[in-house]
Motif scaffolding. Sequence first.
Motif, PDB file in Angstrom:
ATOM      1  N   LEU A  92     -37.605 -25.242  42.938  1.00  0.00           N
ATOM      2  CA  LEU A  92     -37.249 -24.179  41.998  1.00  0.00           C
ATOM      3  C   LEU A  92     -35.885 -24.477  41.391  1.00  0.00           C
ATOM      4  N   GLY A  93     -35.822 -24.416  40.078  1.00  0.00           N
ATOM      5  CA  GLY A  93     -34.547 -24.551  39.399  1.00  0.00           C
ATOM      6  C   GLY A  93     -34.005 -23.171  39.079  1.00  0.00           C
ATOM      7  N   ASN A  94     -32.990 -22.733  39.808  1.00  0.00           N
ATOM      8  CA  ASN A  94     -32.460 -21.379  39.662  1.00  0.00           C
ATOM      9  C   ASN A  94     -31.162 -21.363  38.867  1.00  0.00           C
ATOM     10  N   MET A  95     -31.067 -20.449  37.918  1.00  0.00           N
ATOM     11  CA  MET A  95     -29.823 -20.213  37.194  1.00  0.00           C
ATOM     12  C   MET A  95     -29.405 -18.769  37.452  1.00  0.00           C
ATOM     13  N   TYR A  96     -28.147 -18.581  37.811  1.00  0.00           N
ATOM     14  CA  TYR A  96     -27.691 -17.228  38.135  1.00  0.00           C
ATOM     15  C   TYR A  96     -26.224 -17.052  37.738  1.00  0.00           C
ATOM     16  N   PHE A  97     -25.851 -15.780  37.589  1.00  0.00           N
ATOM     17  CA  PHE A  97     -24.451 -15.446  37.304  1.00  0.00           C
ATOM     18  C   PHE A  97     -23.902 -14.649  38.473  1.00  0.00           C
ATOM     19  N   GLN A  98     -22.811 -15.128  39.041  1.00  0.00           N
ATOM     20  CA  GLN A  98     -22.201 -14.465  40.193  1.00  0.00           C
ATOM     21  C   GLN A  98     -20.853 -13.829  39.868  1.00  0.00           C
ATOM     22  N   GLY A  99     -20.139 -14.443  38.954  1.00  0.00           N
ATOM     23  CA  GLY A  99     -18.756 -14.015  38.780  1.00  0.00           C
ATOM     24  C   GLY A  99     -17.884 -14.699  39.820  1.00  0.00           C
ATOM     25  N   ARG A 100     -16.607 -14.502  39.730  1.00  0.00           N
ATOM     26  CA  ARG A 100     -15.696 -15.198  40.653  1.00  0.00           C
ATOM     27  C   ARG A 100     -15.574 -14.429  41.968  1.00  0.00           C
ATOM     28  N   LEU A 102     -29.860 -13.138  39.000  1.00  0.00           N
ATOM     29  CA  LEU A 102     -30.720 -14.304  38.809  1.00  0.00           C
ATOM     30  C   LEU A 102     -31.206 -14.298  37.365  1.00  0.00           C
ATOM     31  N   GLN A 103     -30.807 -15.310  36.588  1.00  0.00           N
ATOM     32  CA  GLN A 103     -31.088 -15.321  35.153  1.00  0.00           C
ATOM     33  C   GLN A 103     -32.420 -15.985  34.818  1.00  0.00           C
ATOM     34  N   SER A 104     -32.761 -17.050  35.538  1.00  0.00           N
ATOM     35  CA  SER A 104     -34.036 -17.723  35.274  1.00  0.00           C
ATOM     36  C   SER A 104     -34.430 -18.544  36.490  1.00  0.00           C
ATOM     37  N   GLN A 105     -35.720 -18.865  36.541  1.00  0.00           N
ATOM     38  CA  GLN A 105     -36.260 -19.658  37.635  1.00  0.00           C
ATOM     39  C   GLN A 105     -37.321 -20.586  37.062  1.00  0.00           C
ATOM     40  N   ILE A 106     -37.124 -21.886  37.219  1.00  0.00           N
ATOM     41  CA  ILE A 106     -38.065 -22.877  36.710  1.00  0.00           C
ATOM     42  C   ILE A 106     -38.858 -23.441  37.876  1.00  0.00           C
ATOM     43  N   ILE A 107     -40.181 -23.333  37.795  1.00  0.00           N
ATOM     44  CA  ILE A 107     -41.063 -23.797  38.864  1.00  0.00           C
ATOM     45  C   ILE A 107     -41.434 -25.254  38.615  1.00  0.00           C
ATOM     46  N   GLY A 108     -41.116 -26.118  39.557  1.00  0.00           N
ATOM     47  CA  GLY A 108     -41.433 -27.526  39.424  1.00  0.00           C
ATOM     48  C   GLY A 108     -42.820 -27.855  39.949  1.00  0.00           C
TER      49      GLY A 108
END
Length: 220
Positions: free
Chosen positions: A26-34, A41-47
């Motif tokens: 899974l390719g996960n993109m997320y925003f956490q802040g500092r 969780l912004q997006s999830q790419i299934i391989g």
Amino acid sequence: MYINGRDLSHYHGKLIREYVYGGTPLGNMYFQGRNRSAYVLQSQIIGLKTLELTIVFTGQDQREAILHKSAFDAAVMGQIELILGDGFGYTCHCDQLGAETRVGEEMMEASYSFSGIRHGDWMKTSGKTIYNPGTLPKSDCILTVTVGADASLYPLGSITFHDVEAGEKLVVDGINKRILVDGVPDAKRASWTEFPYLIPGKNGIDCRDTPTVEFYPCYL
């Protein structure tokens, strides 16, 4: 085991019962802040899943066993369909042709690695409401319809055709990425942003007439 519809015995091979169907990357993109405790969780790419098989090839001597393995290696080049007897099919490609391990004078063993998608049997149904039993978020599909009346704009799933005439057969092939009118490629007759797909569960197909829908239900 079948490779593109041909039994593994054609290559004088036998599949060892234990094989590994690997996890899904899974390719996960997320925003956490500092240094924050909450994240989005912004997006999830299934391989593609991995499939690891071990096959034993036989022959009257070691040379013949090598030739049988070589024929199998040639058969798994490109995108292929595998059936392993677990009730599913696998659209996949080979990542590595196994090294040869000699087992006596008449046999050799080789391990193979594939990447691909697990799917059920090919489904073909008609209607504007379609049920997809798969679990993969998007199962590509083929939509076919015969136009009932002339129209300047004619929707077929996610595609809009222009200036259609009654009796024309329209095909939107989301699997092979083609648009056909009366069997001839004619993408200039349509506009779209993406090819059609089916989500798990119930799907509505936008169309004035009753379309035919074909697809593999695909599974995680």
